[in-house]
Design an enzyme around this catalytic site. Structure first.
Site, PDB file in Angstrom:
ATOM      1  N   LYS A 275       0.829  -1.215   0.000  1.00 52.82           N
ATOM      2  CA  LYS A 275       0.000   0.000   0.000  1.00 52.82           C
ATOM      3  C   LYS A 275       0.858   1.258   0.000  1.00 52.82           C
ATOM      4  O   LYS A 275       0.337   2.365   0.049  1.00 52.82           O
ATOM      5  CB  LYS A 275      -0.898   0.029   1.252  1.00 52.82           C
ATOM      6  CG  LYS A 275      -1.974  -1.032   1.276  1.00 52.82           C
ATOM      7  CD  LYS A 275      -2.969  -0.791   2.408  1.00 52.82           C
ATOM      8  CE  LYS A 275      -2.476  -1.301   3.731  1.00 52.82           C
ATOM      9  NZ  LYS A 275      -3.467  -1.221   4.818  1.00 52.82           N
TER      10      LYS A 275
ATOM     11  N   LYS B 299       2.874   2.031   2.510  1.00 52.15           N
ATOM     12  CA  LYS B 299       2.885   2.519   3.896  1.00 52.15           C
ATOM     13  C   LYS B 299       3.989   1.831   4.676  1.00 52.15           C
ATOM     14  O   LYS B 299       4.258   0.649   4.438  1.00 52.15           O
ATOM     15  CB  LYS B 299       1.564   2.121   4.575  1.00 52.15           C
ATOM     16  CG  LYS B 299       0.521   3.211   4.672  1.00 52.15           C
ATOM     17  CD  LYS B 299      -0.676   2.688   5.467  1.00 52.15           C
ATOM     18  CE  LYS B 299      -1.438   3.802   6.120  1.00 52.15           C
ATOM     19  NZ  LYS B 299      -2.559   3.297   6.922  1.00 52.15           N
TER      20      LYS B 299
HETATM   21  N1  CTP Z   1      -9.922   5.905  12.872  1.00 55.78           N
HETATM   22  C1  CTP Z   1     -10.894   6.659  13.548  1.00 55.78           C
HETATM   23  N2  CTP Z   1     -10.551   7.917  14.008  1.00 55.78           N
HETATM   24  C2  CTP Z   1      -9.305   8.409  13.812  1.00 55.78           C
HETATM   25  C3  CTP Z   1      -8.320   7.629  13.149  1.00 55.78           C
HETATM   26  C4  CTP Z   1      -8.665   6.369  12.684  1.00 55.78           C
HETATM   27  O1  CTP Z   1     -12.030   6.247  13.734  1.00 55.78           O
HETATM   28  N3  CTP Z   1      -9.041   9.627  14.256  1.00 55.78           N
HETATM   29  C5  CTP Z   1     -10.295   4.578  12.349  1.00 55.78           C
HETATM   30  C6  CTP Z   1     -10.185   4.509  10.837  1.00 55.78           C
HETATM   31  O2  CTP Z   1     -11.338   5.064  10.221  1.00 55.78           O
HETATM   32  C7  CTP Z   1     -10.049   3.015  10.595  1.00 55.78           C
HETATM   33  C8  CTP Z   1      -9.304   2.537  11.877  1.00 55.78           C
HETATM   34  O3  CTP Z   1      -9.403   3.597  12.830  1.00 55.78           O
HETATM   35  O4  CTP Z   1     -11.332   2.406  10.537  1.00 55.78           O
HETATM   36  C9  CTP Z   1      -7.855   2.212  11.601  1.00 55.78           C
HETATM   37  O5  CTP Z   1      -7.300   3.359  10.993  1.00 55.78           O
HETATM   38  P1  CTP Z   1      -5.773   3.540  10.618  1.00 55.78           P
HETATM   39  O6  CTP Z   1      -5.675   3.857   9.158  1.00 55.78           O
HETATM   40  O7  CTP Z   1      -4.945   2.450  11.147  1.00 55.78           O
HETATM   41  O8  CTP Z   1      -5.446   4.851  11.495  1.00 55.78           O
HETATM   42  P2  CTP Z   1      -5.129   6.328  11.052  1.00 55.78           P
HETATM   43  O9  CTP Z   1      -4.817   7.113  12.294  1.00 55.78           O
HETATM   44  O10 CTP Z   1      -6.220   6.887  10.171  1.00 55.78           O
HETATM   45  O11 CTP Z   1      -3.775   6.131  10.224  1.00 55.78           O
HETATM   46  P3  CTP Z   1      -3.147   6.960   9.006  1.00 55.78           P
HETATM   47  O12 CTP Z   1      -2.938   8.386   9.481  1.00 55.78           O
HETATM   48  O13 CTP Z   1      -1.851   6.245   8.705  1.00 55.78           O
HETATM   49  O14 CTP Z   1      -4.143   6.884   7.867  1.00 55.78           O
END
Ligand code: CTP
Length: 151
Positions: free
Chosen positions: A44, A46
């Site tokens: 991905k 990442k």
């Molecule tokens: N999620 C959430 N609220 C946030 C961050 C994440 O509800 N503030 C949820 C996402 O919508 C997803 C789950 O947590 O269903 C896992 O998200 P992930 O992508 O691992 O976390 P992120 O913090 O969004 O990571 P990144 O910044 O790398 O996208």
């Protein structure tokens, strides 16, 4: 037993993750988290700070999580839903609409994300702190040099 399934990387486990897991766990009594493996993250584009084994261990220590399985590719969801007899598939609403094809197999819900926090944002804050420390060191070095020149 009512089984709920969600997917994600869950790196640098933060309050947005906790709140999402708490809310989706309330849809059933067995929450399975499919955690992205390091190999899948690489696919991905990442790179997580914590390894898959560490992220899985952290997730398992969360009281809302019953089981952690590896997320290894984009195509496994239908098989997972069947294999684990999933009643509810739940994700944060940054994914809204993306997994509606699962509606043929299970109930699909998207819940609002927690505002103002994300793994990306935590990484940016850490990077900014490092840059500030580096600048302070450069400034101190320059100051020392100017003092030495005055000798
Ligand atoms: N999620 C959430 N609220 C946030 C961050 C994440 O509800 N503030 C949820 C996402 O919508 C997803 C789950 O947590 O269903 C896992 O998200 P992930 O992508 O691992 O976390 P992120 O913090 O969004 O990571 P990144 O910044 O790398 O996208």
């Amino acid at each position: 037993m009512t089984t709920v399934l969600t997917y994600g990387t869950f790196d640098l486990f933060h309050v947005g993750h906790v709140r999402l897991l708490k809310r989706i766990s309330e849809f059933g009594d067995h929450l399975i988290v499919a955690c992205s493996t390091d190999e899948f993250n690489a696919l991905k584009g990442k790179k997580s700070i914590f390894s898959y084994a560490e992220r899985a261990e952290i997730l398992m220590s969360c009281k809302y999580v019953s089981q952690v399985i590896p997320e290894e590719n984009w195509e496994q969801k239908i098989e997972d839903v069947k294999k684990y007899r999933v009643d509810v598939f739940a994700m944060g609403d940054d994914w809204a609409g993306k997994f509606d094809f699962l509606q043929d197999y299970t109930r699909v819900v998207y819940l609002p994300r927690t505002e103002g926090v994300s793994t990306t944002q935590v990484k940016e804050v850490v990077a900014a702190i490092r840059a500030e420390k580096k600048q302070q060191l450069v400034n101190a070095g320059e100051h020392l040099l100017s003092l030495l020149k005055e000798l």
